[in-house]
Write a protein that holds these residues in place. Structure first.
Motif, short mmCIF file in Angstrom:
data_model
loop_
_atom_site.label_atom_id
_atom_site.label_comp_id
_atom_site.label_asym_id
_atom_site.label_seq_id
_atom_site.Cartn_x
_atom_site.Cartn_y
_atom_site.Cartn_z
N LEU A 79 0.65 -1.31 0.12
CA LEU A 79 -0.15 -0.10 0.12
C LEU A 79 1.02 1.11 0.04
O LEU A 79 0.22 2.48 -0.02
CB LEU A 79 -0.92 0.14 1.26
N LYS A 80 2.07 1.20 0.18
CA LYS A 80 3.15 2.19 0.30
C LYS A 80 2.74 3.59 -0.70
O LYS A 80 2.53 4.65 -0.48
CB LYS A 80 4.39 1.75 0.36
N SER A 81 3.04 2.84 -2.10
CA SER A 81 2.69 3.76 -3.20
C SER A 81 1.24 4.68 -3.09
O SER A 81 1.21 5.81 -3.29
CB SER A 81 2.88 3.17 -4.70
N LEU A 82 0.29 3.91 -2.93
CA LEU A 82 -1.03 4.34 -2.78
C LEU A 82 -1.09 5.57 -1.76
O LEU A 82 -1.76 6.64 -1.98
CB LEU A 82 -2.09 3.42 -2.45
N LEU A 83 -0.52 5.13 -0.65
CA LEU A 83 -0.43 6.24 0.53
C LEU A 83 0.24 7.49 0.24
O LEU A 83 -0.15 8.72 0.62
CB LEU A 83 -0.03 5.58 2.00
N VAL A 84 1.17 7.17 -0.37
CA VAL A 84 2.38 8.27 -0.71
C VAL A 84 1.50 9.38 -1.78
O VAL A 84 1.59 10.57 -1.77
CB VAL A 84 3.64 7.85 -1.31
N SER A 85 0.75 8.60 -2.50
CA SER A 85 -0.01 9.58 -3.61
C SER A 85 -1.08 10.43 -2.77
O SER A 85 -1.44 11.53 -3.58
CB SER A 85 -0.70 8.56 -4.56
N HIS A 86 -1.59 9.97 -1.73
CA HIS A 86 -2.80 10.81 -1.09
C HIS A 86 -2.30 11.69 0.03
O HIS A 86 -2.82 12.81 0.27
CB HIS A 86 -3.71 9.73 -0.43
N LEU A 87 -1.06 11.28 0.46
CA LEU A 87 -0.51 11.99 1.59
C LEU A 87 1.03 12.27 1.31
O LEU A 87 1.79 11.55 2.10
CB LEU A 87 -0.74 11.27 2.95
N PRO A 88 1.28 13.21 0.41
CA PRO A 88 2.83 13.00 0.35
C PRO A 88 3.58 13.61 1.15
O PRO A 88 4.98 13.62 1.10
CB PRO A 88 2.86 13.95 -1.09
N GLU A 89 3.08 14.43 2.11
CA GLU A 89 3.76 15.10 3.19
C GLU A 89 4.14 14.03 4.41
O GLU A 89 4.84 14.37 5.27
CB GLU A 89 3.08 16.32 4.03
N ALA A 90 3.42 13.04 4.54
CA ALA A 90 3.68 12.12 5.41
C ALA A 90 4.78 10.96 5.30
O ALA A 90 5.12 10.74 4.01
CB ALA A 90 2.54 11.17 5.73
N LEU A 91 5.34 10.40 6.53
CA LEU A 91 6.36 9.56 6.25
C LEU A 91 5.86 8.05 6.07
O LEU A 91 5.02 7.63 7.00
CB LEU A 91 7.44 9.47 7.38
N ILE A 92 5.60 7.45 4.96
CA ILE A 92 4.97 6.15 4.71
C ILE A 92 5.90 4.98 4.99
O ILE A 92 6.73 4.90 4.34
CB ILE A 92 4.32 5.91 3.48
N VAL A 93 5.46 4.20 6.14
CA VAL A 93 6.50 3.15 6.45
C VAL A 93 5.71 2.00 5.93
O VAL A 93 4.75 1.41 6.35
CB VAL A 93 6.51 2.99 7.96
N GLY A 94 6.36 1.44 4.85
CA GLY A 94 6.05 0.10 4.39
C GLY A 94 6.46 -1.09 5.24
O GLY A 94 7.85 -1.35 5.35
N CYS A 95 5.52 -2.14 5.38
CA CYS A 95 6.00 -3.09 6.49
C CYS A 95 5.64 -4.52 5.85
O CYS A 95 4.87 -4.52 4.74
CB CYS A 95 4.90 -3.25 7.73
N ARG A 96 6.36 -5.48 6.15
CA ARG A 96 6.34 -6.77 5.73
C ARG A 96 4.87 -7.26 6.19
O ARG A 96 4.42 -6.94 7.24
CB ARG A 96 7.23 -7.68 6.44
N GLU A 97 4.29 -7.93 5.21
CA GLU A 97 2.70 -8.24 5.26
C GLU A 97 2.41 -9.84 5.12
O GLU A 97 3.38 -10.48 4.70
CB GLU A 97 1.92 -7.40 4.17
N THR A 98 1.50 -10.04 5.52
CA THR A 98 1.18 -11.48 5.87
C THR A 98 0.63 -11.99 4.34
O THR A 98 0.31 -11.05 3.31
CB THR A 98 -0.11 -11.76 6.71
N GLU A 99 0.29 -13.17 4.04
CA GLU A 99 -0.30 -13.67 2.75
C GLU A 99 -1.65 -13.05 2.62
O GLU A 99 -2.04 -12.81 1.44
CB GLU A 99 -0.47 -15.26 2.72
N SER A 100 -2.50 -12.68 3.57
CA SER A 100 -3.70 -12.02 3.38
C SER A 100 -3.59 -10.45 3.24
O SER A 100 -4.65 -9.85 3.00
CB SER A 100 -4.80 -12.54 4.70
N GLY A 101 -2.30 -9.92 3.33
CA GLY A 101 -2.35 -8.56 2.96
C GLY A 101 -2.38 -7.63 4.25
O GLY A 101 -2.49 -6.44 4.14
N ALA A 102 -2.09 -8.23 5.62
CA ALA A 102 -2.15 -7.48 6.63
C ALA A 102 -0.66 -7.25 7.15
O ALA A 102 0.20 -7.75 6.60
CB ALA A 102 -2.77 -8.19 7.79
#
Length: 526
Positions: free
Chosen positions: A298-321
């Motif tokens: 989701l990192k790129s999606l969040l960057v596009s909506h909130l460019p001023e925020a620091l978006i931290v991409g995290c390792r995710e489960t198979e279900s996407g959590a």
């Protein structure tokens, strides 16, 4: 703070109101004088409220034919004085009173009304047409269920297609719980006398009270404070108190790290929108630094909506959590002034919620954060926390968190209070009237809202907004519950404003975020 503002914040129970009135009468205020004053204020307001057309020659007010419903107590006495005053001003007045025994003062007013030629009726079938009914059947002291014939009479009166104005409280409502005692008047407008009663802020009473307004008859503040000093406070959040809590104006010399650093932990592949809405709510708060932990996808999606925020991409489960928090180097949870966790997470993120609960940071839990907490055992888990915790459940989430607290649907005030006392958390229980409770038993009420907020995602916006305010308040001496109440007030006012411009159907959660700052542009910041 001026007296009028303090009085407008106070909410009392029936017992507290009785004790306050007893102090006034013991100090020498004649009951008859107070009745005249109160009823005079009501009669004046009735004439001012537009715009049902009147007969020629009468002021533009609610109508020329007024029916007065008179009970046996002093509420009935108030109604009789209103009847007399309207009669003197040229209104066509009649009285309905099916009772045979009255308090002495009420009986005297009834006798005088009869001497003035005001017709008095004892059965519903006798009643003439009218433009308006004024309900003075029962006041704040009613505790028993209404039975026939008065219950049947109230039901018939409710079926009439005309406005009903209640004095103090719609007859048939319990003053504290808002419970319908058998049946109750469905008022168009209610004049609450002296101080706000608790029933006005119970969800189940709202369809009965109609538009409510306080009739301030100058109760001495000293008497209010003397009665309430040892009781947990129950207060309305007013615009003045909410605005005074906002981190405005900012000091002329500051920087982003002095204005709070908030960490949001939210979102999943399934619920990506929850992360966006929470982030937009936080953005509107003005928080100095915003970090948002989301699944890597989701990192790129969040960057596009909130460019001023620091978006931290995290390792995710198979279900996407989120499977593991992966904060930047030299950063850990102690780097943040507050953490908000839950929107869109899914229950697959249980280890993440456990991790933030074990931290020493002020923490807001919402949505799946609450559901995971419920699985962990809310009360036992929260009692181990050393830092502030804020819970923001709707009634369903509340019942999962606190299954032994049974009043969440019927008595939000009592339910929030008990949950806060048991858990040590600040509890924001969402509803048509939101209640906020602290562990000491204090209650703050959000007394205006709109059903336009009954939309998916609006709670995510509140979580972000609240998180941003809490992070900014971390270095300031403001109570957490005041911050929570201010965020809830701001959120509800944005919904009200959006609904006024777009109708109640046009306020989706994304639109709501666009009205948060519009609210502040329309009010005066102290």
């Amino acid at each position: 703070m001026q007296r009028q503002e303090k009085i407008s914040q106070v909410i009392v129970t029936a017992g507290q109101m009785r004790d306050i009135e007893d102090r006034i009468f013991a100090a020498g205020m004649p009951v008859v004088a107070l009745m005249e004053k109160v009823a005079g204020l009501i009669a004046r307001r009735i004439q001012e409220i537009p715009p049902i057309p009147c007969k020629k020659g009468l002021p533009q007010s609610v109508g020329s034919r007024v029916g007065i419903l008179v009970g046996p107590g002093h509420n009935g006495g108030d109604a009789l004085v209103v009847a007399r005053e309207l009669h003197f001003r040229g209104y066509e007045v009649w009285i309905y009173s099916p009772f045979s025994k009255f308090k002495e003062l009420t009986s005297q007013h009834l006798q005088y009304a009869q001497s003035l030629g005001i017709p008095i009726y004892q059965t519903i079938e006798q009643l003439p047409d009218s433009d308006l009914l004024i309900d003075g059947l029962f006041g704040y002291g009613l505790e028993r269920n209404l039975t026939d014939p008065i219950a049947s009479a109230i039901n018939q009166l409710n079926e009439l297609s005309m406005p009903i104005y209640s004095i103090d409280l719609p007859s048939g409502l319990h003053t504290n719980t808002g419970e319908v005692l058998g049946t109750a008047i469905r008022a168009t407008h209610t004049f609450c006398l002296g101080l706000w009663k608790l029933a006005f802020f119970q969800d189940r009473a709202l369809e009965y009270v109609g538009k409510a307004e306080l009739i301030d008859f100058d109760i001495p503040l000293a008497d209010v404070e003397a009665v309430l000093k040892d009781a947990p406070s129950i207060k309305r959040i007013t615009p003045a108190t909410a605005l005074a809590t906002l981190p405005l104006p900012r000091p002329p010399v500051t920087h982003k790290y002095k204005e709070g650093h908030l960490l949001l932990i939210c979102g999943s592949r399934r619920y990506a929108g929850g992360a966006i809405l929470t982030g937009l709510g936080a953005r509107a708060s003005g928080v100095g630094m915003l970090s948002i932990a989301v699944p890597e996808s989701l990192k790129s999606l969040l960057v596009s909506h909130l460019p001023e925020a620091l978006i931290v991409g995290c390792r995710e489960t198979e279900s996407g959590a989120i499977a593991q928090l992966q904060l930047p180097e030299k950063t850990d949870l102690t780097s943040f002034n507050a953490i908000a966790c839950g929107p869109g997470l899914t229950r697959d993120a249980t280890p993440i919620v456990q991790e933030v609960i074990e931290s020493d940071r002020p923490l807001i839990l919402d949505a799946d954060g609450l559901n995971i907490l419920a699985q962990m055992g809310a009360i036992a888990t929260l009692k181990k926390r050393l830092a502030v915790t804020v819970l923001t459940p709707h009634t369903g989430e509340f019942q999962r968190l606190f299954p032994d607290v049974t009043d969440a649907i019927h008595d939000t005030v009592k339910a929030a209070q008990e949950a806060a006392l048991q858990s040590g958390a600040v509890v924001l229980l969402k509803g048509a009237r939101t209640a906020i409770a602290n562990p000491q038993g204090g209650i703050w009420m959000i007394t205006e809202s709109t059903p336009a907020l009954a939309r998916g995602g609006s709670g995510d916006v509140l979580t972000g907004l609240l998180g941003g305010l809490l992070a900014q308040a971390a270095t300031k001496q403001i109570s957490v519950e005041d911050i929570v109440a201010t965020a809830a007030w701001w959120h509800s006012q944005a919904g009200i404003l959006a609904a006024q411009e777009r109708t109640e159907l046009g306020v989706d959660a994304f639109t709501l975020t666009q009205y948060l700052l519009k609210v502040l542009s329309l009010v005066t910041i102290p």
